[in-house]
Structure formats: C-alpha cells, structure tokens
Design a protein around this motif. Structure first.
Motif, PDB file in Angstrom:
ATOM      1  N   VAL A 171      23.001  31.392  40.667  1.00 42.66           N
ATOM      2  CA  VAL A 171      23.127  31.713  42.091  1.00 42.66           C
ATOM      3  C   VAL A 171      24.549  32.205  42.379  1.00 42.66           C
ATOM      4  CG1 VAL A 171      23.091  30.774  44.433  1.00 42.66           C
ATOM      5  CG2 VAL A 171      21.343  30.077  42.794  1.00 42.66           C
ATOM      6  N   THR A 172      25.541  31.453  41.908  1.00 46.40           N
ATOM      7  CA  THR A 172      26.939  31.777  42.185  1.00 46.40           C
ATOM      8  C   THR A 172      27.348  33.125  41.606  1.00 46.40           C
ATOM      9  OG1 THR A 172      27.469  29.428  42.245  1.00 46.40           O
ATOM     10  CG2 THR A 172      29.318  30.940  41.966  1.00 46.40           C
ATOM     11  N   ARG A 173      26.868  33.441  40.409  1.00 46.27           N
ATOM     12  CA  ARG A 173      27.282  34.697  39.781  1.00 46.27           C
ATOM     13  C   ARG A 173      26.774  35.919  40.541  1.00 46.27           C
ATOM     14  NH1 ARG A 173      26.881  34.864  34.334  1.00 46.27           N
ATOM     15  NH2 ARG A 173      27.153  37.084  34.439  1.00 46.27           N
ATOM     16  N   ARG A 174      25.807  35.730  41.424  1.00 44.96           N
ATOM     17  CA  ARG A 174      25.327  36.835  42.255  1.00 44.96           C
ATOM     18  C   ARG A 174      26.348  37.172  43.353  1.00 44.96           C
ATOM     19  NH1 ARG A 174      19.900  37.670  41.587  1.00 44.96           N
ATOM     20  NH2 ARG A 174      19.513  38.312  43.728  1.00 44.96           N
ATOM     21  N   MET A 175      27.235  36.208  43.651  1.00 50.50           N
ATOM     22  CA  MET A 175      28.255  36.418  44.692  1.00 50.50           C
ATOM     23  C   MET A 175      29.652  36.562  44.102  1.00 50.50           C
ATOM     24  SD  MET A 175      26.844  33.488  47.252  1.00 50.50           S
ATOM     25  CE  MET A 175      26.504  32.348  45.924  1.00 50.50           C
ATOM     26  N   GLU A 176      29.873  35.890  42.972  1.00 53.91           N
ATOM     27  CA  GLU A 176      31.208  35.869  42.355  1.00 53.91           C
ATOM     28  C   GLU A 176      31.049  36.133  40.865  1.00 53.91           C
ATOM     29  OE1 GLU A 176      34.587  36.191  41.451  1.00 53.91           O
ATOM     30  OE2 GLU A 176      34.542  35.452  43.504  1.00 53.91           O
ATOM     31  N   ASN A 177      31.569  37.277  40.411  1.00 54.73           N
ATOM     32  CA  ASN A 177      31.392  37.608  38.998  1.00 54.73           C
ATOM     33  C   ASN A 177      32.675  37.485  38.182  1.00 54.73           C
ATOM     34  OD1 ASN A 177      32.752  39.850  39.855  1.00 54.73           O
ATOM     35  ND2 ASN A 177      31.108  41.300  39.432  1.00 54.73           N
ATOM     36  N   SER A 178      33.678  36.821  38.719  1.00 51.54           N
ATOM     37  CA  SER A 178      34.909  36.618  37.952  1.00 51.54           C
ATOM     38  C   SER A 178      34.665  35.566  36.863  1.00 51.54           C
ATOM     39  CB  SER A 178      36.023  36.126  38.877  1.00 51.54           C
ATOM     40  OG  SER A 178      37.060  35.535  38.113  1.00 51.54           O
ATOM     41  N   PRO A 179      34.788  35.957  35.585  1.00 55.43           N
ATOM     42  CA  PRO A 179      34.600  34.989  34.511  1.00 55.43           C
ATOM     43  C   PRO A 179      35.536  33.785  34.635  1.00 55.43           C
ATOM     44  CG  PRO A 179      34.578  37.199  33.612  1.00 55.43           C
ATOM     45  CD  PRO A 179      34.990  37.313  35.057  1.00 55.43           C
ATOM     46  N   ALA A 180      36.759  34.004  35.101  1.00 55.87           N
ATOM     47  CA  ALA A 180      37.718  32.895  35.229  1.00 55.87           C
ATOM     48  C   ALA A 180      37.251  31.875  36.270  1.00 55.87           C
ATOM     49  CB  ALA A 180      39.100  33.433  35.592  1.00 55.87           C
ATOM     50  N   ILE A 181      36.785  32.361  37.400  1.00 54.23           N
ATOM     51  CA  ILE A 181      36.310  31.453  38.446  1.00 54.23           C
ATOM     52  C   ILE A 181      35.059  30.727  37.991  1.00 54.23           C
ATOM     53  CG2 ILE A 181      35.309  31.360  40.774  1.00 54.23           C
ATOM     54  CD1 ILE A 181      37.319  33.563  41.551  1.00 54.23           C
ATOM     55  N   LEU A 182      34.119  31.467  37.405  1.00 54.78           N
ATOM     56  CA  LEU A 182      32.895  30.837  36.917  1.00 54.78           C
ATOM     57  C   LEU A 182      33.198  29.788  35.852  1.00 54.78           C
ATOM     58  CD1 LEU A 182      30.548  33.961  36.727  1.00 54.78           C
ATOM     59  CD2 LEU A 182      30.350  32.040  38.322  1.00 54.78           C
ATOM     60  N   ALA A 183      34.106  30.109  34.926  1.00 52.16           N
ATOM     61  CA  ALA A 183      34.471  29.148  33.870  1.00 52.16           C
ATOM     62  C   ALA A 183      35.103  27.898  34.468  1.00 52.16           C
ATOM     63  CB  ALA A 183      35.410  29.803  32.861  1.00 52.16           C
ATOM     64  N   SER A 184      35.924  28.060  35.492  1.00 50.68           N
ATOM     65  CA  SER A 184      36.550  26.897  36.138  1.00 50.68           C
ATOM     66  C   SER A 184      35.506  25.998  36.786  1.00 50.68           C
ATOM     67  CB  SER A 184      37.557  27.351  37.202  1.00 50.68           C
ATOM     68  OG  SER A 184      38.616  28.039  36.597  1.00 50.68           O
ATOM     69  N   ILE A 185      34.544  26.603  37.456  1.00 51.54           N
ATOM     70  CA  ILE A 185      33.467  25.829  38.082  1.00 51.54           C
ATOM     71  C   ILE A 185      32.673  25.082  37.015  1.00 51.54           C
ATOM     72  CG2 ILE A 185      31.277  26.042  39.349  1.00 51.54           C
ATOM     73  CD1 ILE A 185      32.560  28.529  40.755  1.00 51.54           C
ATOM     74  N   ILE A 186      32.345  25.780  35.934  1.00 51.06           N
ATOM     75  CA  ILE A 186      31.561  25.176  34.861  1.00 51.06           C
ATOM     76  C   ILE A 186      32.337  24.033  34.229  1.00 51.06           C
ATOM     77  CG2 ILE A 186      30.591  25.608  32.565  1.00 51.06           C
ATOM     78  CD1 ILE A 186      29.913  28.486  33.669  1.00 51.06           C
ATOM     79  N   LYS A 187      33.620  24.251  33.902  1.00 51.62           N
ATOM     80  CA  LYS A 187      34.422  23.190  33.295  1.00 51.62           C
ATOM     81  C   LYS A 187      34.485  21.953  34.171  1.00 51.62           C
ATOM     82  CE  LYS A 187      37.349  26.209  30.501  1.00 51.62           C
ATOM     83  NZ  LYS A 187      38.658  26.871  30.392  1.00 51.62           N
TER      84      LYS A 187
END
Length: 194
Positions: A171-187
């Motif tokens: 869901v989030t990657r549909r709005m935010e595709n920055s790998p750094a931000i996504l990786a931070s959320i996942i971590k």
C-alpha cells in the motif's frame, strides 16, 4: 460431442497473461494483448476461459498466489537462518522496481485494488494472507524454540504482524517509492523479531 481438445498449456498461457496483467493492470489489458501474449485464438480462449477476461484474471491471481506461497515457503524452510531470510525478504521489498514472484507485488497490488470489489479475488487474497501467516508463524516458533529469538510474543501474532507488514508495504509503495524511506519503515517493523 466433446469438442476439440486443447492444444495449448493452460498454465503456461495463464503465466503469459499474468505478465500482461502485471504490466497493464486488469482494466487496461486488452483482449487482443492477452490473446497475443498467450499465443491462442478467440475460440480456444473462450473454450478454456468461459468467464472471459475476468476468469482469466482470477485464475492468473490464483496461479501466481500458489506459486508465490510455495516458493516463499520452500525458501524459508530451506534457509540456514530463517529469521534472517525473512528480514532480507522484507528489505528486498524496499528496493524492487519490478513485480516478480519472489516479492509477490502482483498479489499485493491486486489485494489493494480489487479484493473488495470481487468475491473470488477476495477469497484468493484471504487464502494468500492466511498462508503467509502460517509460513511466518512456523519459522518464528522454530526460532523461539531454538533460542534464536528471545521475544516471548505469541508466534501467531508476530506472524500476523509480518503479514500486515507485507500488506502495508504494498500500500505504502503506491504513495512513496523512496527505497530509503521504505527500508526505514520495514526495519522499524522488523525490530519486533528480537
């Protein structure tokens, strides 16, 4: 009269149609594009897929889901460090640009877009999420039993947390595709696996 026998491999044809659906989406994938990709004519198509494009799409999701669940289950089961594998699996979601079977984003996208609009698709996505939860729970239980994880949280709930994370990332990657931000959320979400 039984009709003409099929002269094409249905699973292979569905896999080829899946590529079209992944790239174009359900609504914009035309019948002509699907037939060309599958390498079959209209007659053969409607003989095999009496429900037309919708049936093909539902079967595409089901086949992809089954393959994804089998592949991720086997990969986790065969890895030396199952928890590390799970962490790397999630972190890879931050980096991926294309939608491959290892990450399951075709399913994640379908879940977000269509699961509430169609009962057949909803059923498949529910089965997928419950299947993922079981795969994660099995690995977490094993890691708790062998002392790899110190958390005493219920493995079933931890597994639902991971399933929710898989869902949420799509869901989030549909709005935010920055790998750094996504990786931070996942971590941040993976810190629960201590």
């Amino acid at each position: 009269m039984a009709g003409r026998p099929k002269i094409f491999d249905e699973q292979e044809a569905i896999q080829k149609a899946t590529e079209v659906f992944r790239n174009k989406g359900y609504d914009t994938a035309s019948a002509e594009e699907l037939l060309n990709a599958m390498g079959i004519g209209k007659g053969s198509f409607y003989l095999a897929f009496k429900g037309g494009k919708k049936e093909l799409y539902v079967r595409s999701i089901k086949q992809f889901s089954d393959n994804f669940s089998h592949k991720i289950g086997k990969a986790i089961e065969n890895s030396e460090d199952q928890i590390e594998f799970i962490k790397m699996f999630f972190l890879s979601l931050a980096e991926t640009e294309d939608c491959d079977i290892e990450r399951g984003c075709y399913l994640g996208n379908t879940l977000v877009q269509l699961s509430e609009k169609d009962k057949d698709i909803k059923k498949i996505t529910v089965e997928l999420l419950k299947g993922l939860q079981k795969i994660f729970a099995k690995a977490i239980k094993k890691a708790q039993q062998n002392g790899q994880l110190t958390t005493q949280e219920d493995p079933e709930i931890l597994a639902w947390h991971l399933t929710n994370l898989w869902n949420g990332v799509h869901v989030t990657r549909r709005m935010e595709n920055s790998p750094a931000i996504l990786a931070s959320i996942i971590k941040m979400n993976l810190q629960i696996l201590q």
